[in-house]
Write a protein that holds these residues in place. Structure first.
Motif, PDB file in Angstrom:
ATOM      1  N   LEU A 171      42.527  67.601  33.047  1.00 12.16           N
ATOM      2  CA  LEU A 171      42.480  66.427  32.282  1.00 12.16           C
ATOM      3  C   LEU A 171      43.584  65.277  32.791  1.00 12.16           C
ATOM      4  CD1 LEU A 171      41.523  67.225  28.714  1.00 12.16           C
ATOM      5  CD2 LEU A 171      40.179  66.112  30.517  1.00 12.16           C
ATOM      6  N   ALA A 172      44.922  65.932  33.111  1.00 17.70           N
ATOM      7  CA  ALA A 172      45.861  64.749  33.795  1.00 17.70           C
ATOM      8  C   ALA A 172      45.493  64.343  35.005  1.00 17.70           C
ATOM      9  CB  ALA A 172      47.327  65.603  33.681  1.00 17.70           C
ATOM     10  N   GLY A 173      45.157  65.392  35.728  1.00 19.59           N
ATOM     11  CA  GLY A 173      44.820  64.913  37.397  1.00 19.59           C
ATOM     12  C   GLY A 173      43.660  63.636  37.218  1.00 19.59           C
ATOM     13  N   ILE A 174      42.565  64.007  36.335  1.00 17.92           N
ATOM     14  CA  ILE A 174      41.379  63.084  36.491  1.00 17.92           C
ATOM     15  C   ILE A 174      42.040  61.816  35.652  1.00 17.92           C
ATOM     16  CG2 ILE A 174      39.294  62.350  35.088  1.00 17.92           C
ATOM     17  CD1 ILE A 174      38.697  65.584  35.378  1.00 17.92           C
ATOM     18  N   GLY A 175      42.814  62.203  34.733  1.00 18.27           N
ATOM     19  CA  GLY A 175      43.374  60.552  34.113  1.00 18.27           C
ATOM     20  C   GLY A 175      44.324  60.035  35.029  1.00 18.27           C
ATOM     21  N   HIS A 218      45.235  55.328  38.535  1.00 18.24           N
ATOM     22  CA  HIS A 218      45.328  54.602  39.705  1.00 18.24           C
ATOM     23  C   HIS A 218      44.368  53.913  40.432  1.00 18.24           C
ATOM     24  CE1 HIS A 218      47.165  54.437  43.719  1.00 18.24           C
ATOM     25  NE2 HIS A 218      46.111  54.763  44.324  1.00 18.24           N
ATOM     26  N   ALA A 219      43.071  54.248  40.116  1.00 20.23           N
ATOM     27  CA  ALA A 219      41.907  53.577  40.776  1.00 20.23           C
ATOM     28  C   ALA A 219      41.887  52.138  39.746  1.00 20.23           C
ATOM     29  CB  ALA A 219      40.703  54.298  40.494  1.00 20.23           C
ATOM     30  N   LEU A 220      42.165  52.205  38.517  1.00 19.25           N
ATOM     31  CA  LEU A 220      41.898  50.987  37.881  1.00 19.25           C
ATOM     32  C   LEU A 220      43.114  49.926  38.038  1.00 19.25           C
ATOM     33  CD1 LEU A 220      40.833  52.414  34.268  1.00 19.25           C
ATOM     34  CD2 LEU A 220      39.440  51.091  35.730  1.00 19.25           C
ATOM     35  N   SER A 221      44.204  50.683  38.251  1.00 23.76           N
ATOM     36  CA  SER A 221      45.202  49.683  38.604  1.00 23.76           C
ATOM     37  C   SER A 221      45.271  48.999  39.685  1.00 23.76           C
ATOM     38  CB  SER A 221      46.781  50.396  38.275  1.00 23.76           C
ATOM     39  OG  SER A 221      46.891  51.421  39.128  1.00 23.76           O
TER      40      SER A 221
END
Length: 178
Positions: free
Chosen positions: A162-166, A171-174
């Motif tokens: 979950l931490a990796g996906i988050g 990163h993708a959103l930012s």
């Protein structure tokens, strides 16, 4: 190079007790400070990757360092050098364990070692935490992860996934916003 790599990781494997996390300060001293094979940031990245991979942490980190230095051959040499001391020590213990398994002195020694192992794991954890940009905006992530594991019995593997996906989603959103 490979002889130096083997010698370094064999020494790390033979002098470190308490598991892979207890090896982090020694690995950092050898790989970053003494040999200058990696920067602190590169080592921190490799530690994060090694933690998220299945298998023995110490072997994972040595494999990644060896691979970075000399690809497959370096990975093999560093992994073998890290695992070999433990294998030989456990082999010797297994050969003679029946002679001292009920010895009170041996039991007392193991009880005394346990708190030292906790300290050996805690110190590199706090040192790594100081290098990671934890702010008030993201400090809830490790706290929530630790509480989920401790209080609710959530699998650490699920927390890591979950931490990796988050982290990837953040990163993708930012990246899109900026």
């Amino acid at each position: 190079m490979n002889y130096e790599l083997f010698k370094t990781f064999f020494k790390i494997g033979i002098v470190t007790f308490g598991g892979g996390y207890a090896m982090i300060p020694i690995i950092e001293t050898e790989v970053v400070d003494k040999h200058r094979w990696l920067s602190r940031e590169e080592l921190l990245d490799l530690i994060a990757i090694a933690q998220s991979c299945p298998g023995v942490f110490a072997v994972n980190i040595s494999t990644f360092v060896g691979y970075k230095l000399d690809r497959n051959h370096g990975a093999f040499v560093a992994s073998l050098a890290t695992a070999l001391p433990s294998f030989l020590i456990i082999l010797l213990i297994a050969m003679f364990f029946h002679q001292f398994k009920d010895n009170r002195v041996v039991e007392a020694i193991f009880r005394g070692i346990r708190p030292a192992v906790v300290a050996l794991i805690a110190v590199p954890t706090f040192r790594l935490a100081q290098k990671v940009p934890i702010t008030w905006a993201n400090c809830w992530i490790p706290i929530l992860g630790a509480l989920a594991i401790w209080a609710f019995g959530v699998s650490p593997i699920l927390i890591i996934l979950l931490a990796g996906i988050g982290g990837y989603a953040y990163h993708a959103l930012s990246s899109r916003i900026s």
